[in-house]
Structure formats: C-alpha cells, structure tokens
Design an enzyme around this catalytic site. Sequence first.
Site, PDB file in Angstrom:
ATOM      1  N   CYS A   1      48.458  35.262  43.355  1.00 49.47           N
ATOM      2  CA  CYS A   1      47.798  36.503  42.905  1.00 49.47           C
ATOM      3  C   CYS A   1      46.427  36.093  42.359  1.00 49.47           C
ATOM      4  CB  CYS A   1      48.621  37.174  41.819  1.00 49.47           C
ATOM      5  SG  CYS A   1      50.359  37.370  42.236  1.00 49.47           S
TER       6      CYS A   1
ATOM      7  N   GLY B   1      39.303  33.944  38.697  1.00 49.00           N
ATOM      8  CA  GLY B   1      39.034  33.062  37.558  1.00 49.00           C
ATOM      9  C   GLY B   1      39.819  31.767  37.631  1.00 49.00           C
TER      10      GLY B   1
ATOM     11  N   CYS C   1      49.067  38.565  31.295  1.00 56.74           N
ATOM     12  CA  CYS C   1      48.207  38.914  30.151  1.00 56.74           C
ATOM     13  C   CYS C   1      48.813  40.106  29.422  1.00 56.74           C
ATOM     14  CB  CYS C   1      46.768  39.182  30.590  1.00 56.74           C
ATOM     15  SG  CYS C   1      46.596  40.516  31.765  1.00 56.74           S
TER      16      CYS C   1
HETATM   17  C1  LIG Z   1      46.475  39.357  36.883  1.00 58.94           C
HETATM   18  S1  LIG Z   1      45.629  39.642  38.358  1.00 58.94           S
HETATM   19  C2  LIG Z   1      45.253  38.015  38.853  1.00 58.94           C
HETATM   20  C3  LIG Z   1      44.048  37.430  38.132  1.00 58.94           C
HETATM   21  C4  LIG Z   1      43.568  36.147  38.766  1.00 58.94           C
HETATM   22  N1  LIG Z   1      44.622  35.165  38.882  1.00 58.94           N
HETATM   23  C5  LIG Z   1      42.408  35.546  38.012  1.00 58.94           C
HETATM   24  O1  LIG Z   1      42.619  34.607  37.243  1.00 58.94           O
HETATM   25  O2  LIG Z   1      41.275  35.994  38.188  1.00 58.94           O
HETATM   26  C6  LIG Z   1      46.914  40.055  39.458  1.00 58.94           C
HETATM   27  C7  LIG Z   1      46.474  40.231  40.896  1.00 58.94           C
HETATM   28  O3  LIG Z   1      47.673  40.328  41.674  1.00 58.94           O
HETATM   29  C8  LIG Z   1      47.418  41.159  42.774  1.00 58.94           C
HETATM   30  N2  LIG Z   1      48.730  41.596  43.320  1.00 58.94           N
HETATM   31  C9  LIG Z   1      49.476  42.668  42.976  1.00 58.94           C
HETATM   32  N3  LIG Z   1      50.609  42.686  43.701  1.00 58.94           N
HETATM   33  C10 LIG Z   1      50.575  41.604  44.506  1.00 58.94           C
HETATM   34  C11 LIG Z   1      51.447  41.082  45.501  1.00 58.94           C
HETATM   35  N4  LIG Z   1      52.589  41.685  45.815  1.00 58.94           N
HETATM   36  N5  LIG Z   1      51.083  39.960  46.148  1.00 58.94           N
HETATM   37  C12 LIG Z   1      49.909  39.341  45.868  1.00 58.94           C
HETATM   38  N6  LIG Z   1      49.034  39.785  44.949  1.00 58.94           N
HETATM   39  C13 LIG Z   1      49.371  40.903  44.275  1.00 58.94           C
HETATM   40  C14 LIG Z   1      46.549  42.253  42.210  1.00 58.94           C
HETATM   41  O4  LIG Z   1      45.807  42.861  43.257  1.00 58.94           O
HETATM   42  C15 LIG Z   1      45.679  41.487  41.198  1.00 58.94           C
HETATM   43  O5  LIG Z   1      44.448  41.144  41.770  1.00 58.94           O
END
Ligand SMILES: C[S@@+](CC[C@H](N)C(=O)[O-])C[C@H]1O[C@@H](n2cnc3c(N)ncnc32)[C@H](O)[C@@H]1O
Length: 424
Positions: free
Chosen positions: A207, A212, A350
């Site tokens: 994800c 970042g 988070c």
């Molecule tokens: C907490 S953010 C990740 C932040 C990132 N790791 C960073 O440090 O910048 C969660 C991300 O998971 C993605 N997401 C949601 N459901 C998902 C899935 N089933 N598979 C992959 N990514 C997913 C969202 O689009 C979002 O961008």
Amino acid sequence: MQQRNSSFTVEIFQQEVLDYLSESLMLKEKHGSEESKNLLVNSLLRPPSISTIRVNTYHYKKDIVVDRKCGEAVLRGADVFAPGILGISKNCHSGSEIAILCDISSQTKKGFRFEKTIEEMIQIDENTKYQNFIYVGNGILKMDRTSIFQANVKGIGLEVTQPFYETCSLNEISQTYYNEFFAQNICSMVVAHLLDPKKGEKILDMCACPGGKTTHISNLMENEGELICCDRQKGKVDLLKKLSEKLGYSVMKPTVLDGTKATRRVNTDSSENQKSKKRKTNEEQVFLEENYFDRVLVDAPCSGLGQRPTLSFKEFSLDSLKKTAEYQRKILAEAFKVLKPGGILVFSTCTISPMENEENVLWMLENFHSKIELLTPNMTAFASEGLSSIISDSSIRSKVLRFDPVTTPETIGFFACKFKKLSN
Ligand SMILES: C[S@@+](CC[C@H](N)C(=O)[O-])C[C@H]1O[C@@H](n2cnc3c(N)ncnc32)[C@H](O)[C@@H]1O
C-alpha cells in the site's frame, strides 16, 4: 486549543467511538471518564509539537467562520481559500483584521452574516451551537463579502497572519530541494527502519501511495534490488511513477495491485475466465508469486484516527472501524503468502483504534500460529508498548510499537510491529 468553559467538549468523534477509545486506551482509569475524553480529543486537535510552536493567544473581534477542511488546513499552515468560508461578521471588508473560527459541527449556512461576534453570542447563551466553533488563528481579509460568496469563487479569501500554531514551512525547502526529499511525520520514518531493507533484496510495499515509506525504503536499499510498490488505484500508481522519476529511484516498480487479492490467479482457460483475464489486464492488475519476497510492508489503509490536527472524525462508527480492521486482515493474509519463509513482514497504521492495531496483531499470531513470530523491534523511538486492555501477555505487548498522541506530544497516533515468517 481554546476552551470556552469548563464543561466544553469538542465533539470530533461519534459518542460510541469516543467511549470505546477512552476505555480501551485506559485513559478512563487514569484520569476519570470526562477528563479522559477531553485529553484524547485535545491531543488530536493539536498538531505534533515537534514541528510547531503555540504562538497566538489574542483573537481579533470580528470573525469569519470556515468549514472543517479549511480549519484543518489553517492549523497545518495554510491561508484561507475563499470556497472554505461559510460566514462573516457584519461590516467586514477587504483589509479587515479577522479571527478565524472553524465550525466543526457544520451548521453554518454559506453566506451567513454574523450580527454579533461568536464570543458575544456565547456570552448570551452558554449552550449555544457556537461552542463547537474552534478558533484557529487571525488574518487579513483579502476579498469583500460579495466576491467571497459569488459562485465558483477561487483564490485566497483571507491571509493568515497569526496562526494558532506556527508550523515550520516546508514550502521553501521543497522548492530548493524539489528533487531530493519526501516529507514524512516522525512515526512514518520509523517504519522503513523497522523493515530494515538491504541492497539487492526483493521487497514488496503493498500500500505504497503517496510514497513516503517506499521512497525511504528505496533509499535504504541504495536503489539496488527489486521494490514492487503497489496501490489499488491506477491514478495513485501513476503518481508513484512520477515520484520515482523525480527522485531518481529506479529500484521502485510502481504496480496496480489489490492487496486483498494479491496472489489470486485465473487458472483455467474457460471462456468466462478468458474474459475475466482480459478485464484484469485492462486494469493492469498483476498477481504476485507466493514465497517470493524477502520483506513485505503493509502500511495499511486505516481509519486514520491518529492524524492530527484533525477537527472531526465524525464519519467513523464502531462498525466502520471493525470493517476496516477486517479489510486489513485480508491484506495481511496475502502478505504472508507472498513472503519467503524467513522473510520479514512489517505492519503499520496511522490510527489509535485497537481493533486495527493490537487486535490485528493477536489475529496474526492466532491465525498463523507456529508459522509466524513477532519480533522485538529494532527501533523504538517515541513509541510505547501495546495496550494491556487488549494484549494481556506482556511478552507480546512489549514487542509492538504504539505511538500515543496523548502522552507523546511529538507524535501522531500511530502503530507498527514486525513479524518473521517461519514456514508456510
Ligand atoms: C496509509 S496509505 C499508504 C501510505 C504510504 N505507505 C506512504 O507511506 O506514503 C494506504 C494506501 O493503501 C491504498 N489501498 C487501499 N486499499 C488497498 C488495497 N486493497 N490494495 C492496495 N492498496 C490499497 C490506498 O489507496 C492508500 O494509498
């Protein structure tokens, strides 16, 4: 944050969520029921202290009222853009000095003209809805009332001259070092170190957007090896591609992937499956090999209840928190499959919600039992151990990292832990 009288509680949570949190975080036992809720809410209303100083106490006599998103942006250092303005005191014009109040209960109708100041209205009636207006700073109006409330208005309606908190501005630095860094909060920086990636390894970030942690991992890999960085949404993956080009991390392989179905394949050639294969190809969905990666990061989509400053989490019910935790488990189960025996899995969120944190750790240990081990973290800065209300076993509790905004003002609410896969 400003409190107008002793019984004032800003309602940023649904009541059931606030009760659940203050109870499971055990604030109630330490501080009593009401005090515990106030402590929690007030910690989330404030930005992390590491990047801010509290600067402003006096507030101007005339008011503008802004919506919640706008109020949050001001707390993070932005000016007030005209579309975010809901109401203005009478006799205000371009150049007026004005206090900015955020209506977190979303009751102000756009275009409202305040005949009295909010302070005066509260003096008349202590129980008024205006108790839910949060003061976020002072500024100078840049447009007159008619321009602000015209249709499709754009641009800065008020320049913030005295924000409630002074946040160090990254704008200047980001212009000078545009191609060289990605700003992260302090807990997020811990995550890549927990994962501890090595040059030349095969790493999966399930994800990854906005990127970042993935760019931090690329850096620690010294840009050598294979880093599959995924997101479910194609638009977000396109942003990761741009980011990898901008920062020069050729190790990043941005990929569209639904982490809940990372290993699922179509394995017969019936016409129905052919159709579904084609559909998947159009969506650029890939499937991952099992037992392939040296390390996997699941920085899971979560309720975000640790993000601060935040002026409302009202959209979350207890049920939605539960569903989010279940969704995370689907991703964790797939992460386990694609990891090699001996490989490392880091899980982070988070949020302060125990369902998404400690309860998911217990679920992993129960579900994968002898096939997985919770490791002692190699980095513990700013973190405390897990909640004893959820994890009774202190040897497990001491291995998870809970970043607590109530007791540690430098951090947002965050959670991380590290597993080793022992076998399939
Ligand atoms: C907490 S953010 C990740 C932040 C990132 N790791 C960073 O440090 O910048 C969660 C991300 O998971 C993605 N997401 C949601 N459901 C998902 C899935 N089933 N598979 C992959 N990514 C997913 C969202 O689009 C979002 O961008």
